[in-house]
Design an enzyme around this catalytic site. Structure first.
Site, PDB file in Angstrom:
ATOM      1  N   LYS A  78      30.912  23.338  34.442  1.00 48.39           N
ATOM      2  CA  LYS A  78      30.936  24.789  33.810  1.00 48.39           C
ATOM      3  C   LYS A  78      30.240  24.928  32.928  1.00 48.39           C
ATOM      4  CE  LYS A  78      34.882  26.781  36.295  1.00 48.39           C
ATOM      5  NZ  LYS A  78      36.308  27.391  36.259  1.00 48.39           N
TER       6      LYS A  78
ATOM      7  N   GLU B 142      48.691  31.987  45.979  1.00 46.84           N
ATOM      8  CA  GLU B 142      49.469  33.310  45.869  1.00 46.84           C
ATOM      9  C   GLU B 142      50.665  33.114  46.354  1.00 46.84           C
ATOM     10  OE1 GLU B 142      45.297  34.331  44.493  1.00 46.84           O
ATOM     11  OE2 GLU B 142      46.241  33.632  46.285  1.00 46.84           O
TER      12      GLU B 142
ATOM     13  N   ARG C 158      47.289  39.058  48.440  1.00 50.72           N
ATOM     14  CA  ARG C 158      47.614  38.058  49.385  1.00 50.72           C
ATOM     15  C   ARG C 158      48.612  37.089  49.617  1.00 50.72           C
ATOM     16  NH1 ARG C 158      42.109  35.508  48.513  1.00 50.72           N
ATOM     17  NH2 ARG C 158      42.854  33.504  48.447  1.00 50.72           N
TER      18      ARG C 158
END
Length: 613
Positions: free
Chosen positions: A278, A363, A391
């Protein structure tokens, strides 16, 4: 500055370049992304990590005929730049500008709209099966990050895909070294070997020969798994039915292209594991990829933000409250589905590491995990964005509300979210929570009320939700002492005549301005559930027009709750409901978006005056 990038407006032009030119193109593309995001803000770290992969995919695959599906989509800036939208990056996430995520109506190269994680494999599998049904040779590729692989939906899709004979390629972008830190020449060599036709043909031939002796075939498969397992971490994906290849260096563009070219010739489900960094190529983002995940405008020479604010955001108010509350009650547990930084849990996680749980992008699991803790005497606080709570709706109903468990939901990013657009807007939480029995729903109008409401919710013996917007409030003084508010009671903030404005949460500030202009009564309703029915009855008896204002969809929201109450109290009183319209609202500047919805002071005044004429 960009001699190669200047020549490319489409992948067709990219594919005309010599492979030796691609590393130089990658450097130009990376520099352009940094300079562009510095001017507009947006996602940075994730995009810098996929520059080489993006070039390789468009170089090898015949896009847009071949389908690329980017999971989440916050890493698609290089993709947008290479597919004719380079000039549009100047207006990224701005009104009438290009979106920060893939959108089907923006470009034929955006084959699937994304914004939430872990959908790519399911969507790409659907496209692969569609191609099969249509007799087409086009390919479908899902690009998914290792974080998104924590969601159950990704594994449901893998399980389904491995049982099918579709030409699907899943690319796992492992940018945290979380699966395999060992990437080097040997792994690159093995990936080229395992993706090549020779290995694939030998494997098929061996299966045909050994197929006449089933025990030998089983022995050969197990031997192959053990040999590959010694040098690759692919056993899990092989068990799903994929041909696993990798891991390879995701910044080695030559290896990427060779491997992808080989894979494109293979049939059936393929799984390519790449390892990237990243923020690759930009030192500030490499050193702190989390900080540069989503950024405002910054100085690209040093990575420093060009805009700062001393006012506390609602997220920071929650962060402070959580630490203070945890110091008072050792039963408090902090839970988040991969949003530690965004939801304000960093300070809590540092101070109470054994009571902090980041469950990853999961979630559904986060809510049922919290429910299990609540069953056995703990006091879980789930910090979650409004858009992500969608979700886990079944778990909210079935596992928490049905059992009336004391779980507190700190719902961030409620209402419109500006530049992130409709995929991240919290437009529906009041509507989808209000219909659930046992729910307590609180809407703070300022920073101090947010702190006191969080305390109120924590004291409640049942499921509760405190929903607050992105960014800061009106700048109220925050009281250190925490006091529980009387549940289901609103507060008259201004006494007026004829018109009563019933404001929920963030809408109190513009409602007070409108109240001054119209000499109207203004009420801070505070609670969506339970409603202050007695106060509504009092207002209906003393005013000729009741106006509700909320930053939530009008359908089934707080205003609808008031209207339902009035049907029982006084159906003759005139009413007006103001809120978000029945449409997905495009990205833009938050204040401007509210104004366009008629939810600023001027809009509220105009709507009321029109109703009165």
């Amino acid at each position: 500055m960009y001699p190669l990038l200047d020549t490319i407006q489409s992948p067709e032009q990219l594919r005309l370049l010599d492979r030796k030119q691609l590393p130089e193109l990658a450097q130009e593309l990376r520099t352009f992304v940094i300079d562009s995001v510095a001017r507009t803000g947006g996602h940075l770290s994730s995009n810098l990590g996929v520059v080489e992969l993006t070039i390789a995919l468009h170089y090898v695959f015949n896009t847009p005929e071949d389908r690329l599906v980017w999971d989440v989509g916050h890493q698609t800036y290089p993709h947008k730049i290479l597919t004719g939208r380079r000039d549009g990056m100047a207006d990224l996430r701005m009104p009438n500008g290009i979106a920060g995520f893939p959108r089907r109506n923006e470009s034929p190269y955006d084959t699937f709209g994304t914004g939430h994680s872990s959908t790519s494999i399911s969507a790409a599998l659907g496209m692969a099966i569609a191609a099969q049904q249509q007799g087409s040779e086009r390919r479908a590729v899902a690009i998914i990050g290792d974080g998104a692989m924590t969601a159950g939906m990704a594994f449901e899709a893998l399980n389904n895909a491995g049982a099918m004979d579709a030409n699907l390629l899943v690319i796992l972008n492992d940018n945290d070294m979380s699966i395999s830190p060992n990437v080097g020449a040997l792994h690159n060599y093995l990936a080229k070997l395992l993706s090549g036709r020779f290995y694939a043909s030998m494997r098929r031939s061996g299966e045909k020969v050994l197929g006449v002796v089933p025990p030998m075939l089983e022995f050969a498969k197990r031997a192959e798994e053990h040999v590959k397992g010694m040098v690759t971490p692919g056993t899990l994906f092989e068990e799903f039915g994929f041909n696993y290849i990798g891991p390879i260096d995701g910044h080695d563009i030559e290896t990427l292209i060779t491997t992808l070219k080989n894979i494109r010739k293979l049939k059936g489900p393929q799984f390519l594991h790449i390892v990237t960094q990243k923020g690759h190529g930009y030192a500030p983002a490499e050193d702190n990829p989390g900080k540069y995940h989503g950024v405002g405008k910054f100085d690209p020479s040093n990575g420093c933000s060009v805009a700062t604010s001393s006012k506390k955001t609602y997220t920071q108010v929650f962060s402070d409250w959580l630490v203070d509350m945890a110091e008072q009650d050792e039963r408090l547990i902090g839970i988040t589905p991969a949003m530690c930084d965004g939801s304000g849990l960093n300070a809590f996680a540092e101070k109470f590491p054994k009571r902090f749980f980041d469950v990853g992008i999961a979630e559904q699991h986060a809510l049922t995990f919290a429910a299990g803790m609540a069953c056995d005497g703990m006091k879980p606080v789930v910090a979650i964005y409004s858009t992500f709570l969608q979700r886990a709706y079944d778990q909210l109903i079935h596992d928490i509300a049905l059992q009336n468990l004391p779980v507190v939901f700190a719902i961030d990013r409620a209402g419109l979210v500006g530049a992130d657009g409709p995929t991240h807007a919290g437009s529906f939480d009041l509507s989808f929570m209000r219909c659930i029995p046992n729910m307590l729903i609180l809407t703070p109008s300022d920073e101090n009320e947010c702190r006191q409401m969080l305390y109120t919710a924590y004291q409640h013996d049942g499921p509760s939700a405190v929903r607050y917007p992105r960014g800061g409030g009106p700048g109220a003084v925050i009281e250190k002492v925490m006091t529980a508010l009387p549940i289901g009671k609103g507060e008259v903030r201004r006494h007026g005549k004829n018109v009563a404005i019933l404001a929920f949460g963030s809408m109190l500030t513009p409602a007070l301005v409108a109240g001054e202009k119209l000499d109207a009564t203004v009420v801070n309703m505070r609670f969506v559930k339970p409603l202050d029915v007695a106060l509504i009855a009092e207002l209906a008896a003393s005013h000729s027009l009741l106006v509700t204002v909320e930053e939530n969809t009008l359908l089934g929201g707080a205003g609808a709750a008031v209207m339902e109450a009035l049907q029982q109290i006084n159906p003759q009183v005139a009413t007006l409901s103001l809120g978000l319209p029945d449409t997905f609202i495009d990205h833009g500047v938050h204040e401007t978006m509210l104004a366009e919805c008629g939810l600023n002071a001027e809009g509220i005044i105009a709507s009321i005056e029109k109703k009165l004429t």
